[in-house]
Design an enzyme around this catalytic site. Structure first.
Site, PDB file in Angstrom:
ATOM      1  N   ASP A  25       0.954  -1.686  -0.010  1.00  0.00           N
ATOM      2  CA  ASP A  25       0.206   0.080   0.084  1.00  0.00           C
ATOM      3  C   ASP A  25       0.529   1.360  -0.024  1.00  0.00           C
ATOM      4  O   ASP A  25       1.292   1.477   1.383  1.00  0.00           O
ATOM      5  CB  ASP A  25      -0.887  -0.198   0.951  1.00  0.00           C
ATOM      6  CG  ASP A  25      -1.696   1.164   1.178  1.00  0.00           C
ATOM      7  OD1 ASP A  25      -1.508   2.011   0.224  1.00  0.00           O
ATOM      8  OD2 ASP A  25      -2.986   0.761   2.468  1.00  0.00           O
ATOM      9  N   LYS A  87       3.313  11.341  -3.685  1.00  0.00           N
ATOM     10  CA  LYS A  87       2.088  11.045  -3.995  1.00  0.00           C
ATOM     11  C   LYS A  87       1.402  12.118  -4.965  1.00  0.00           C
ATOM     12  O   LYS A  87       0.308  11.794  -6.291  1.00  0.00           O
ATOM     13  CB  LYS A  87       0.989   9.689  -2.997  1.00  0.00           C
ATOM     14  CG  LYS A  87       0.340   9.013  -4.198  1.00  0.00           C
ATOM     15  CD  LYS A  87      -0.046   7.987  -2.928  1.00  0.00           C
ATOM     16  CE  LYS A  87      -1.677   7.273  -3.595  1.00  0.00           C
ATOM     17  NZ  LYS A  87      -1.570   5.490  -2.908  1.00  0.00           N
ATOM     18  N   GLU A 184      -7.365   0.174  -4.614  1.00  0.00           N
ATOM     19  CA  GLU A 184      -6.879   0.399  -3.132  1.00  0.00           C
ATOM     20  C   GLU A 184      -8.866   0.019  -2.505  1.00  0.00           C
ATOM     21  O   GLU A 184      -8.473  -1.103  -1.880  1.00  0.00           O
ATOM     22  CB  GLU A 184      -6.703   1.853  -2.683  1.00  0.00           C
ATOM     23  CG  GLU A 184      -5.256   1.853  -2.701  1.00  0.00           C
ATOM     24  CD  GLU A 184      -4.499   3.323  -2.367  1.00  0.00           C
ATOM     25  OE1 GLU A 184      -5.525   4.728  -1.717  1.00  0.00           O
ATOM     26  OE2 GLU A 184      -3.623   4.057  -3.098  1.00  0.00           O
ATOM     27  N   ASP A 206     -13.053   6.129   1.057  1.00  0.00           N
ATOM     28  CA  ASP A 206     -12.428   5.635   1.067  1.00  0.00           C
ATOM     29  C   ASP A 206     -10.819   6.740   0.921  1.00  0.00           C
ATOM     30  O   ASP A 206     -10.921   7.489   0.146  1.00  0.00           O
ATOM     31  CB  ASP A 206     -11.084   4.695   0.731  1.00  0.00           C
ATOM     32  CG  ASP A 206      -9.587   4.498  -0.099  1.00  0.00           C
ATOM     33  OD1 ASP A 206      -8.885   5.429   1.465  1.00  0.00           O
ATOM     34  OD2 ASP A 206      -8.647   3.644   0.424  1.00  0.00           O
TER      35      ASP A 206
HETATM   36  N1  LIG Z   1      -7.164   9.576  14.321  1.00  0.00           N
HETATM   37  C1  LIG Z   1      -7.281  10.579  13.029  1.00  0.00           C
HETATM   38  N2  LIG Z   1      -7.964  11.568  12.748  1.00  0.00           N
HETATM   39  C2  LIG Z   1      -8.065  11.970  11.757  1.00  0.00           C
HETATM   40  N3  LIG Z   1      -7.254  11.850  11.097  1.00  0.00           N
HETATM   41  C3  LIG Z   1      -6.770  11.039  11.557  1.00  0.00           C
HETATM   42  C4  LIG Z   1      -6.647  10.097  12.538  1.00  0.00           C
HETATM   43  N4  LIG Z   1      -5.695   9.187  12.182  1.00  0.00           N
HETATM   44  C5  LIG Z   1      -4.680   8.868  10.343  1.00  0.00           C
HETATM   45  N5  LIG Z   1      -5.161  10.394  10.631  1.00  0.00           N
HETATM   46  C6  LIG Z   1      -5.040  11.214   9.134  1.00  0.00           C
HETATM   47  O1  LIG Z   1      -5.427   9.763   7.757  1.00  0.00           O
HETATM   48  C7  LIG Z   1      -3.955  10.263   7.125  1.00  0.00           C
HETATM   49  C8  LIG Z   1      -4.006   9.430   6.624  1.00  0.00           C
HETATM   50  O2  LIG Z   1      -4.070   8.614   6.459  1.00  0.00           O
HETATM   51  P1  LIG Z   1      -3.751   6.884   5.989  1.00  0.00           P
HETATM   52  O3  LIG Z   1      -4.852   6.235   5.707  1.00  0.00           O
HETATM   53  O4  LIG Z   1      -2.141   6.759   6.303  1.00  0.00           O
HETATM   54  O5  LIG Z   1      -3.460   7.674   4.094  1.00  0.00           O
HETATM   55  P2  LIG Z   1      -2.717   7.014   2.844  1.00  0.00           P
HETATM   56  O6  LIG Z   1      -3.176   6.183   2.549  1.00  0.00           O
HETATM   57  O7  LIG Z   1      -2.706   8.472   1.616  1.00  0.00           O
HETATM   58  O8  LIG Z   1      -0.819   7.404   3.337  1.00  0.00           O
HETATM   59  C9  LIG Z   1      -3.398  11.720   7.179  1.00  0.00           C
HETATM   60  O9  LIG Z   1      -4.081  12.678   6.855  1.00  0.00           O
HETATM   61  C10 LIG Z   1      -3.377  11.510   8.706  1.00  0.00           C
HETATM   62  O10 LIG Z   1      -3.227  13.161   9.394  1.00  0.00           O
HETATM   63 MG   LIG Z   2      -4.434   4.511   1.534  1.00  0.00          MG
END
Ligand SMILES: Nc1ncnc2c1ncn2[C@@H]1O[C@H](COP(=O)(O)OP(=O)(O)O)[C@@H](O)[C@H]1O
Ligand SMILES: [Mg+2]
Lengths: 622, 177
Positions: A25, A87, A184, A206
């Site tokens: 991922d 990304k 995804e 998502d």
């Molecule tokens: N507890 C939370 N509350 C709000 N936003 C969150 C929390 N935990 C993670 N995030 C947000 O989720 C995003 C990352 O999500 P993720 O699924 O890892 O993204 P990606 O797949 O794009 O890397 C970030 O913007 C992060 O700040």
């Molecule tokens: Mg993701």
């Protein structure tokens, strides 16, 4: 491999021989790698037990490089050379990226995909992403104790062709054999659907760090059929951070901050946002340059109010996907929530209100995509157990493909949400006597004007046989494969002459650039490209021999004696080539010869399995 | 050939050549065929055989897309019978239908001009009912009366209604944001 998979698609040739495969991922914020161990998908952690790897790359002044956790500290100390959320730049030009003015990088305004100037020179987003993928590959190989046979890399469903191609190129640079690019939300649906043995129509919502996807899938007896997908490839948690960052700048009345302070403020904004998912109020307190500090408090209600437009923005793709699928909210049996940003309570409330039901949050929104990708990688690598019918993913193209016509209009060739793979042919003719070349401009998007769509590539057809104007019939075929990637072929139908195609990607790297990067990468790693090629060919030859042997054992009866003898001879020759320390081209020749020798055999086997499928014999196994 | 290219789409899925088809049966046959030819099932094949499977998968998807929607299915049936629906000119069409066309157009344009989501959704609903009526008629013309000339005329109406649906959807999509 070949023939075997036709008999029992994806079944392992030798049950004991497990091929190492991983699901990756590659996220905007965090990246993960997972694999299937003893039939169970698991995320692979680093030495310190962390599964999530921050998608950050730091190019150090001393020529070294850090990726992941090791690069975290450099975000503030060396913002210019520490790339986060790369990304967002994949397959994008300088003019495409939102809030680019608040980013601390030195951009190069090159035509096509943007580039960043770092202390180690000019870097393409593809090269930067490759560093993240390389780190994950090394983690997987260390953990699994061997070289990966292949990987499934996930991409946002709403990624266009340029973004997908950039991802595939990055994987190649990272030394990964890409089995498939997987959307995804589809990966999440696989993990969720198989774990919970559900059937019916589901929506996957998502929201990650930089992208938003909404897919509607129908799950029936091991078939995951995407009915429609929609989204926003530039909307995610980062935008919520940005709202909070702008609010803080405004409230604290501070002058435009330095690159370092911008980073500090952005990191604080993210921290505050995440805190607000847990508590009603959070402090936004930060000491900046000399004499400047921020001391604010944000309530959940205020945050929810200032980001309401962003939440509303995610509802638009839901409406569109429902409309394209011909469904209403009542038809949706469940809503699967994926991505870290879906932890925000006001997101969950908005989704619940829209669908009239509580979304499903009983899975780890961070890991589910990687786990689904690992399951798919395991199947694609050929690790299924005998008798396991496996599952089938039928995904779609997210955005229509069009051709530029007179007046700057886009004429749709492949409609959005067409099931992949898909091909459409279009016929053209010459307008001048003796014309031997022709140019096309392919775009992606729903808008009528070419200028409002994404430019994918300009194609030039050459080698059209010279004829009178209007006499040549050139049939151009646009094909989109299961990865969502476009290829184009053309032939003059009267003479059957294949026209050659020169592709000029609008936001991609040319093959020669990739080749240069590959060579540079291998040099840096002290590896020999030729040696690696030879090793890959040897593995390939071994696989082919194994598969043919297996197929002969099962279905040898489909061949008469001379046919059998020809195949046996080709096998013997290939075996000889593997054993003698020869060169890669000779081995490739042997592989091709065996493939040719077995072509008719394979066709007969496939014909038979198709007939069996139609007779309903295989349906029960799905 | 992995998938027999000489078969028509109905035969490919083992369905009778009719307008009124069992959609669940079509879905099942589609899934069963894709389970054999889908690229995911052939990831490790050498190029030549991946191409063979790919050609099959493309053909199967094209066939499915054609048979799934009533309009493309009807046009395909006419195709097989050597009738080109596009060649029948408008003059021959019943004037009642031409008036109905104009009324629909006006209603949709007005709703779009006013940005009236409710009106557009109402129109979409009414249109769906109208399409159902026309498809029922088509089934009769194709399957019981086997009157292809009449069917071709009805297909033209369905084509018009389909364009109308696209207009309504475009209108709604434009009002989404
Ligand atoms: N507890 C939370 N509350 C709000 N936003 C969150 C929390 N935990 C993670 N995030 C947000 O989720 C995003 C990352 O999500 P993720 O699924 O890892 O993204 P990606 O797949 O794009 O890397 C970030 O913007 C992060 O700040
Ligand atoms: Mg993701």
């Amino acid at each position: 491999m070949t023939l075997l998979q036709i008999a029992e698609p994806g079944m392992s040739a030798a049950p004991h021989q497990h091929r190492l495969a991983a699901g990756i991922d590659l996220g905007t914020t965090n990246s993960l790698v997972a694999t299937v161990k003893n039939g169970i998908a698991v995320c692979l952690s680093d030495e310190e037990g962390r599964a999530l790897m921050p998608s950050i790359v730091h190019y150090r002044g001393d020529g070294g490089l850090d990726a992941g956790h090791a690069a975290l500290g450099a975000r503030v100390a060396d913002p210019r050379n520490t790339i986060v959320s790369v990304k967002r730049f994949m397959g994008r030009g300088f003019a495409d990226v939102a809030h680019i003015e608040t980013m601390p990088y030195v951009f190069e305004e090159t035509p096509g995909m943007l580039r960043l100037r770092t202390v180690q020179g000019s870097k393409s987003p593809v090269e930067i992403s490759a560093e993240i993928l390389r780190a994950l590959r090394l983690r997987a190989e260390a953990s699994l104790g061997g070289e990966l046979a292949g990987a499934v890399i996930t991409v946002p469903a709403y990624f266009d062709d340029a973004q997908r191609q950039a991802t595939r190129d990055a994987a190649r640079l990272a030394g990964l054999h890409v089995l498939r690019l997987l959307n995804e939300p589809t990966a999440a649906a696989v993990a969720y659907g198989l774990d919970n043995a559900v059937e019916g129509v589901y929506a996957v919502y998502d929201l990650g760090g930089g992208t938003f996807d909404l897919s509607i899938l129908k799950l029936t007896r091991g078939v995951f059929e995407v009915l429609a997908t929609n989204g926003d490839a530039a909307l995610g948690g980062d935008d919520f951070d940005h709202r909070l960052y702008c609010w803080a700048l405004d409230q604290a009345r501070i002058a435009p901050p330095s690159a370092e302070d911008t980073r500090r403020l952005q990191m604080k904004a993210r921290e505050v946002k995440e805190l607000l998912s847990m508590s009603e109020e959070a402090p936004f307190r930060l000491r900046l340059g000399p004499g400047v500090s921020v001391d604010l408090t944000v309530s959940r209600a205020a945050f929810s109010e200032m980001t309401k437009p962003l939440v509303q923005k995610t509802l638009v793709p839901i409406r569109r996907a429902l409309r394209d699928a011909g469904l209403s909210v009542r038809d949706i049996k469940g809503v699967v929530m994926v991505g870290g940003a879906t932890r925000m309570p006001h997101i969950q409330r908005a989704v619940a209100a829209f669908f009239g039901q509580e979304p499903l949050t009983n899975l780890d929104p961070d890991k589910v995509v990687a786990l689904g990708a690992a399951m798919q990688a395991n199947v694609l690598a050929g690790n299924r157990k005998p008798g396991d019918g496996g599952w089938l993913l039928l995904d779609v193209i997210p955005l229509s493909l069009g051709l530029e016509t007179m007046g700057g209009l886009s004429e749709k060739i492949v409609p959005r949400n067409a099931t992949l793979p898909v091909a459409r042919a279009q016929e053209f003719t010459t307008y001048k006597d003796g014309q031997t070349a022709m140019a096309f401009h392919v775009v992606q998007g729903e808008r009528e004007l070419v200028a409002d769509c994404r430019s994918l590539a300009r194609f030039e057809l050459r080698g059209i046989p010279p004829m009178a104007a209007g006499a040549a019939r050139i049939r151009v075929t646009f094909q989109v494969d299961a990865d969502g990637l476009l290829s184009v072929s053309a032939r003059e139908t009267g003479t059957g002459v294949e026209a050659s195609i020169l592709v000029n990607p609008s936001y991609g790297l040319a093959d020669s650039e990739i080749a240069d990067m590959l060579r540079a990468g291998f040099e840096r790693a002290g590896e020999d490209l030729a040696a690696r090629n030879l090793r890959e060919q040897q593995v390939e030859a071994g696989r082919l021999l194994e598969a043919v042997a297996q197929a002969l054992a099962v279905d040898g009866g489909l061949l008469d004696a001379p046919e059998r003898a020809a195949i046996d001879a080709a096998m013997a020759r290939l075996r000889g080539l593997i054993d003698s320390p020869g060169d890669a081209p000779a081995l490739a020749g042997g592989i091709a010869a065996l493939a040719r020798a077995t072509e008719e055999f394979a066709a007969r086997r496939m014909d038979r399995s198709i007939r069996a499928a139609l007779a309903g014999q295989k349906i029960g196994e799905l | 050939m992995s998938v027999n290219f000489s078969l028509d789409y109905f035969a490919l899925f083992g369905l009778p050549r009719r307008f009124d088809i069992d959609e669940a049966e079509l879905d099942r046959a589609w899934h069963a065929l894709q389970a054999e030819v889908h690229p995911d099932r052939h990831v490790h094949l050498p190029g030549s055989e991946r191409h063979r499977a790919m050609r099959g998968a493309l053909r199967v998807n094209e066939a499915y897309a054609t048979l799934k929607k009533p309009l493309s299915r009807a046009r395909y049936l006419l195709d097989l019978a050597g009738v080109d629906a596009d060649e029948i000119d408008n003059v021959a069409m019943a004037s009642g239908f031409l008036i109905e066309q104009m009324e629909w157009r006006e209603a949709v344009e007005e709703a779009r001009a006013f940005g009236d989501v409710d009106a557009l959704e109402q129109l979409a609903l009414r249109l769906r009912m109208r399409v159902d009526e026309v498809t029922t008629l088509l089934a009769e013309q194709f399957d019981s009366r086997e009157n292809r000339e009449a069917a071709a005329d009805t297909v033209r109406r369905l084509m018009f209604l389909d364009r109308l649906r696209c207009d309504i959807d475009d209108g709604l999509a434009a009002l989404d944001d």
